[in-house]
Design a protein around this motif. Structure first.
Motif, PDB file in Angstrom:
ATOM      1  N   MET A  89       8.719 -42.326 -20.890  1.00  0.00           N
ATOM      2  CA  MET A  89       9.355 -40.614 -21.605  1.00  0.00           C
ATOM      3  C   MET A  89       9.541 -39.242 -21.156  1.00  0.00           C
ATOM      4  SD  MET A  89       5.262 -39.747 -23.437  1.00  0.00           S
ATOM      5  CE  MET A  89       5.666 -37.851 -25.016  1.00  0.00           C
ATOM      6  N   GLU A  90       9.592 -39.338 -20.278  1.00  0.00           N
ATOM      7  CA  GLU A  90      10.398 -37.796 -19.440  1.00  0.00           C
ATOM      8  C   GLU A  90      12.582 -38.625 -19.481  1.00  0.00           C
ATOM      9  OE1 GLU A  90       8.447 -38.243 -15.316  1.00  0.00           O
ATOM     10  OE2 GLU A  90       7.025 -37.126 -16.126  1.00  0.00           O
ATOM     11  N   ALA A  91      12.718 -39.945 -19.391  1.00  0.00           N
ATOM     12  CA  ALA A  91      14.482 -39.713 -19.612  1.00  0.00           C
ATOM     13  C   ALA A  91      14.494 -39.523 -20.667  1.00  0.00           C
ATOM     14  CB  ALA A  91      14.207 -41.284 -19.199  1.00  0.00           C
ATOM     15  N   LEU A  92      13.340 -39.494 -22.025  1.00  0.00           N
ATOM     16  CA  LEU A  92      13.604 -39.299 -23.506  1.00  0.00           C
ATOM     17  C   LEU A  92      14.059 -37.673 -24.053  1.00  0.00           C
ATOM     18  CD1 LEU A  92      12.292 -42.359 -25.001  1.00  0.00           C
ATOM     19  CD2 LEU A  92      14.629 -41.919 -24.894  1.00  0.00           C
ATOM     20  N   GLU A  93      12.216 -37.046 -22.826  1.00  0.00           N
ATOM     21  CA  GLU A  93      12.886 -36.007 -23.073  1.00  0.00           C
ATOM     22  C   GLU A  93      13.615 -34.985 -22.346  1.00  0.00           C
ATOM     23  OE1 GLU A  93       8.925 -34.548 -21.126  1.00  0.00           O
ATOM     24  OE2 GLU A  93       7.948 -35.269 -22.732  1.00  0.00           O
ATOM     25  N   ALA A  94      14.490 -35.366 -21.581  1.00  0.00           N
ATOM     26  CA  ALA A  94      15.681 -34.837 -21.070  1.00  0.00           C
ATOM     27  C   ALA A  94      16.996 -34.411 -21.762  1.00  0.00           C
ATOM     28  CB  ALA A  94      15.942 -35.707 -19.780  1.00  0.00           C
ATOM     29  N   VAL A  95      16.963 -35.666 -22.535  1.00  0.00           N
ATOM     30  CA  VAL A  95      18.329 -35.415 -23.342  1.00  0.00           C
ATOM     31  C   VAL A  95      18.387 -35.006 -24.477  1.00  0.00           C
ATOM     32  CG1 VAL A  95      19.233 -36.868 -25.086  1.00  0.00           C
ATOM     33  CG2 VAL A  95      18.357 -38.129 -23.431  1.00  0.00           C
ATOM     34  N   HIS A  96      19.552 -34.463 -24.292  1.00  0.00           N
ATOM     35  CA  HIS A  96      19.305 -32.774 -25.381  1.00  0.00           C
ATOM     36  C   HIS A  96      21.598 -33.087 -25.484  1.00  0.00           C
ATOM     37  CE1 HIS A  96      20.269 -28.813 -26.570  1.00  0.00           C
ATOM     38  NE2 HIS A  96      19.304 -29.010 -28.165  1.00  0.00           N
ATOM     39  N   PRO A  97      21.220 -32.881 -26.953  1.00  0.00           N
ATOM     40  CA  PRO A  97      23.201 -33.114 -27.263  1.00  0.00           C
ATOM     41  C   PRO A  97      23.600 -32.196 -27.144  1.00  0.00           C
ATOM     42  CG  PRO A  97      21.344 -33.882 -29.725  1.00  0.00           C
ATOM     43  CD  PRO A  97      20.891 -33.454 -28.459  1.00  0.00           C
ATOM     44  N   GLY A  98      23.301 -31.263 -26.952  1.00  0.00           N
ATOM     45  CA  GLY A  98      23.807 -29.825 -26.886  1.00  0.00           C
ATOM     46  C   GLY A  98      24.120 -29.567 -25.191  1.00  0.00           C
ATOM     47  N   ASP A  99      23.465 -30.068 -24.575  1.00  0.00           N
ATOM     48  CA  ASP A  99      23.014 -29.974 -23.126  1.00  0.00           C
ATOM     49  C   ASP A  99      21.852 -30.089 -22.964  1.00  0.00           C
ATOM     50  OD1 ASP A  99      22.906 -28.397 -20.500  1.00  0.00           O
ATOM     51  OD2 ASP A  99      21.934 -26.763 -21.610  1.00  0.00           O
ATOM     52  N   PRO A 100      22.367 -31.772 -21.900  1.00  0.00           N
ATOM     53  CA  PRO A 100      21.717 -33.213 -21.191  1.00  0.00           C
ATOM     54  C   PRO A 100      20.479 -32.255 -20.165  1.00  0.00           C
ATOM     55  CG  PRO A 100      24.412 -33.534 -21.556  1.00  0.00           C
ATOM     56  CD  PRO A 100      23.947 -31.953 -21.784  1.00  0.00           C
ATOM     57  N   GLY A 101      21.361 -31.385 -19.283  1.00  0.00           N
ATOM     58  CA  GLY A 101      20.238 -30.555 -18.570  1.00  0.00           C
ATOM     59  C   GLY A 101      19.135 -29.357 -18.534  1.00  0.00           C
ATOM     60  N   ARG A 102      19.456 -29.031 -19.661  1.00  0.00           N
ATOM     61  CA  ARG A 102      18.780 -28.244 -20.677  1.00  0.00           C
ATOM     62  C   ARG A 102      16.721 -28.452 -20.805  1.00  0.00           C
ATOM     63  NH1 ARG A 102      19.200 -25.892 -26.677  1.00  0.00           N
ATOM     64  NH2 ARG A 102      17.875 -24.068 -26.766  1.00  0.00           N
ATOM     65  N   PHE A 103      16.678 -29.289 -20.624  1.00  0.00           N
ATOM     66  CA  PHE A 103      15.623 -29.293 -20.979  1.00  0.00           C
ATOM     67  C   PHE A 103      14.948 -30.065 -19.487  1.00  0.00           C
ATOM     68  CE2 PHE A 103      15.677 -29.920 -25.290  1.00  0.00           C
ATOM     69  CZ  PHE A 103      15.482 -28.327 -25.885  1.00  0.00           C
TER      70      PHE A 103
END
Length: 111
Positions: A89-103
């Motif tokens: 779940m944490e691996a999926l939460e960390a993904v953000h198309p505009g900025d992968p390190g954002r979350f």
């Protein structure tokens, strides 16, 4: 539907649906199977979320967005009861198309 509510209302929802006292940051309520494909509803506690964002050095917007992602993952059947589930779940939460390190994933203490 996404509900942004006060901590008192969230505490009531948390007690009624999870048997836990006090407010939590996010709750997910899965919908029954339906022809529209509605996954369910998400409730967010404004006060809890604002405090967490400040403590974590995040903007409230980023934290609320992250918690919406977290809630949707629950609606899709993900959970974080075990270490393996939490890591997925944490691996999926960390993904953000505009900025992968954002979350940063929501690190949960597990028994």
């Amino acid at each position: 539907m996404v509900l942004l509510t006060d901590d008192e209302t969230m505490a009531d929802l948390n007690q009624r649906f999870r048997g836990k006292a006090g407010p939590t940051n996010v709750l997910s309520f899965p919908a029954p199977a339906n022809p529209q494909g509605h996954l369910g509803d998400i409730a967010l506690a404004y006060g809890v979320c604002a405090r967490e964002a400040a403590e974590q050095g995040k903007t409230l917007e980023d934290h609320l967005t992250h918690l919406c992602v977290h809630g949707v993952l629950h609606l899709l059947g993900y959970d974080h009861e075990t270490d393996g589930e939490a890591e997925a779940m944490e691996a999926l939460e960390a993904v953000h198309p505009g900025d992968p390190g954002r979350f940063r994933p929501l690190r949960r203490e597990r028994a």
